[in-house]
Design an enzyme around this catalytic site. Structure first.
Site, PDB file in Angstrom:
ATOM      1  N   THR A 352      44.660  40.355  41.872  1.00 21.52           N
ATOM      2  CA  THR A 352      43.708  39.413  41.572  1.00 21.52           C
ATOM      3  C   THR A 352      42.802  38.996  42.756  1.00 21.52           C
ATOM      4  O   THR A 352      43.253  39.133  43.838  1.00 21.52           O
ATOM      5  CB  THR A 352      44.512  38.258  41.081  1.00 21.52           C
ATOM      6  OG1 THR A 352      45.462  38.648  40.121  1.00 21.52           O
ATOM      7  CG2 THR A 352      43.815  37.053  40.848  1.00 21.52           C
ATOM      8  N   VAL A 353      41.456  38.571  42.482  1.00 18.84           N
ATOM      9  CA  VAL A 353      40.682  37.945  43.575  1.00 18.84           C
ATOM     10  C   VAL A 353      40.496  36.484  43.210  1.00 18.84           C
ATOM     11  O   VAL A 353      40.316  36.144  42.036  1.00 18.84           O
ATOM     12  CB  VAL A 353      39.291  38.575  43.838  1.00 18.84           C
ATOM     13  CG1 VAL A 353      39.425  39.942  44.488  1.00 18.84           C
ATOM     14  CG2 VAL A 353      38.433  38.657  42.588  1.00 18.84           C
ATOM     15  N   ILE A 415      46.819  35.636  36.186  1.00 17.39           N
ATOM     16  CA  ILE A 415      45.839  35.033  37.094  1.00 17.39           C
ATOM     17  C   ILE A 415      45.546  33.584  36.717  1.00 17.39           C
ATOM     18  O   ILE A 415      45.345  33.250  35.563  1.00 17.39           O
ATOM     19  CB  ILE A 415      44.548  35.863  37.196  1.00 17.39           C
ATOM     20  CG1 ILE A 415      43.832  35.999  35.849  1.00 17.39           C
ATOM     21  CG2 ILE A 415      44.864  37.243  37.736  1.00 17.39           C
ATOM     22  CD1 ILE A 415      42.481  36.693  35.955  1.00 17.39           C
ATOM     23  N   MET A 433      46.199  34.152  44.816  1.00 18.60           N
ATOM     24  CA  MET A 433      46.268  35.298  43.913  1.00 18.60           C
ATOM     25  C   MET A 433      47.431  36.205  44.283  1.00 18.60           C
ATOM     26  O   MET A 433      47.997  36.074  45.357  1.00 18.60           O
ATOM     27  CB  MET A 433      44.958  36.082  43.963  1.00 18.60           C
ATOM     28  CG  MET A 433      44.576  36.578  45.333  1.00 18.60           C
ATOM     29  SD  MET A 433      43.596  38.080  45.295  1.00 18.60           S
ATOM     30  CE  MET A 433      44.792  39.256  44.705  1.00 18.60           C
TER      31      MET A 433
END
Length: 533
Positions: A352-353, A415, A433
């Site tokens: 994830t970002v 997320i 994340m």
């Protein structure tokens, strides 16, 4: 030079500014968001610009084919956006069995669900943005078409994925990943300039049509054709019918603060459940008993989260019960002096970002998007730069499990963006994340902030632990040894990790409620950066 070798201790200070701030895991993306702020955009415009840029400058974690979630503080009110996509309308356990699958594969066309990120950008822009989407996506388009040099952690993750994919993704449908993410048939090096013209063209079409091209236009046609060719399930009909959902964020009160998350199908509730359990303890600084209670609270919360969280309409226990005072007290009472193997909570009869932005007007955004498991499914739609997520991998094929695969259903989602308020005023956005580390990172960042008054950079720098299942706990290499030994004596199966790469990547922006001054922290475990004005 070895850009992954840092033999000496280093310190980052909290970044302080008052006109605007963007914190994320890649410097070029942070700068893209700041550029939009300087052009008159607000925190939402900056978040969209940063998110779109991250699909280009950090493709190891996200892409145009990602899902997304956002918490938006706008004019003293908090809004939630769930832009995770559902499974195809034609998929089912029986349809998988007909193709010879008795479990959902990790890679390929099968685990792909409808991507939500482009719709998230369009929805956020339409509701809260000040600038046209074409202007907001311009920095990302420029990075894709003109190229950019690959940063250190990005390059390391890219090379790791390339080596793994070269061995495991050998059939025809994966060739386009190698066509897109290699340079002259080899993996790219740190510092080497990489271009993705197809990516830029796709972003330009999304910008011009406010996302319509992706879900109803020629991009949707290309996705549909690729899926049909390789026996996938996602169709143009699935794409055309998709709309992200505006939701009411959920909160838990923790020692004078409200900690906000997106409601299920996301796992943010797990962090809140852990805080709800743990708040009955008396924390002490760098203390083994405190850490033991934290770990046990997280284990209990995560066990219940994995057992119950899916689409909220299909959960066997409601959110209010899992965040209730009775739940927290009863679960805390189960914590013993030694490590335990938790079992799911008994359901009363009758879950994830990353980037954070802020502007001078007090508006703030907590935003996260991800392909899942690095590059996601390994599927890239030819000549588009679109790498598709593999969120369907988390569905269960056990008909008795709440997260059982059904057509048009959203799965348990890892997320999670977070937001902190105090006395109904914004403190700010935060997030960590990294798959199933995310609720554990949220929990550790908030307890460090609230219990020990650590500034945002120190809260992110603090050595982390991670529950891996049963009694196994992993800690970072610089985790204090006396605490490792004490936890081991309490029955925890402690393992010291080689590096901190699996312990999450976080960003924080706190806002002084009286002065409006912004205080930002970024992640030392990646190419983290804060752009401020």
């Amino acid at each position: 030079m070895d850009f992954l070798h840092y033999p000496f201790p280093s310190k980052r200070n909290t970044v302080i500014a008052n006109r605007g701030m963007v914190a994320t895991s890649q410097p070029l993306a942070a700068q893209a968001g700041l550029d939009i702020l300087k052009k008159g955009g607000n925190a939402v415009d900056a978040a969209i610009a940063t998110a779109a840029a991250l699909t280009v400058v950090e493709p190891t974690s996200n892409g145009i084919g990602s899902d997304a979630f956002a918490l938006v503080w706008m004019k003293d009110e908090l809004y939630g956006l769930n832009a995770s996509g559902p499974s195809a309308k034609t998929i089912s356990k029986e349809a998988l069995a007909e193709q010879g699958h008795d479990k959902i594969p990790m890679h390929g066309v099968i685990p792909v669900t409808v991507p939500g990120a482009p719709a998230a950008w369009a929805s956020l822009s339409k509701r809260f943005g000040k600038l046209p989407l074409s202007e907001v996506l311009a920095p990302a388009i420029s990075y894709a078409e003109d190229g950019y040099p690959i940063s250190a952690t990005l390059g390391q993750n890219w090379q790791s994925a390339y080596k793994k994919y070269k061995q495991s993704l050998t059939t025809e449908e994966f060739q386009h990943w190698f066509d897109t993410f290699s340079i002259d048939g080899r993996m790219p090096e740190i510092g080497e300039v990489w271009h993705s013209p197809g990516h830029g063209d796709t972003l330009r079409k999304i910008a011009k049509t406010n996302g319509e091209a992706f879900y109803k236009g020629d991009i949707a046609d290309k996705i549909d054709a690729f899926m049909k060719k390789h026996n996938g399930f996602i169709s143009k009909e699935d794409l055309a019918s998709y709309e992200p959902e505006w939701v009411n964020p959920i909160k838990v009160h923790y020692k004078g603060y409200d900690v906000w998350e997106i409601p299920p199908n996301g796992q943010g509730i797990v962090a809140q459940m852990a805080l709800n359990i743990y708040q009955h303890s008396e924390p002490k600084w760098q203390d083994a008993e405190t850490l033991h209670n934290q770990i046990e609270a997280m284990k209990l919360a995560y066990t219940d989260g994995k057992a119950f969280v899916t689409e909220s309409s299909e959960m066997p226990v409601d959110v209010e019960t899992l965040l209730s005072k009775n739940y927290g007290e009863s679960r805390f009472a189960e914590i013993m002096d030694t490590a335990m193997d938790p079992k799911p909570f008994d359901i009363p009869k009758g879950g994830t970002v990353y980037l954070a932005t802020a502007d001078a007007d007090g508006n703030m955004v907590s935003y996260i998007q991800s392909n899942y498991m690095g590059f996601g499914s390994g599927i890239v739609i030819p000549e588009t730069g679109i790498s598709l997520q593999n969120r369907g991998y988390d569905f269960s094929l056990d008909e008795n499990h709440p997260n059982f695969l059904k057509p048009g259903k959203r799965t348990y989602h890892t997320i999670i963006p977070g937001f902190l308020t105090k006395d109904n005023q914004a403190v700010g956005p935060f997030g960590v994340m990294g798959g199933y580390m995310q609720p554990q990172g949220h929990f550790q960042v908030i307890t460090s902030t609230v219990d020990f008054a650590l500034n945002p950079q120190a809260a992110l720098d603090m050595p982390r632990w991670q529950w891996m299942g049963e009694k196994r706990i992993e800690v970072e290499p610089h985790f204090p040894n006396y605490l490792v030994q004490a936890l081991q004596r309490k029955g925890h199966d402690i393992h010291i990790a080689v590096d901190g790469g699996s312990f999450g990547r976080g960003q924080i922006i706190w806002r002084d409620q009286k002065t409006g001054v912004l205080y930002g922290g970024t992640e030392p475990r990646t190419d983290g950066s804060i752009a401020a004005w």
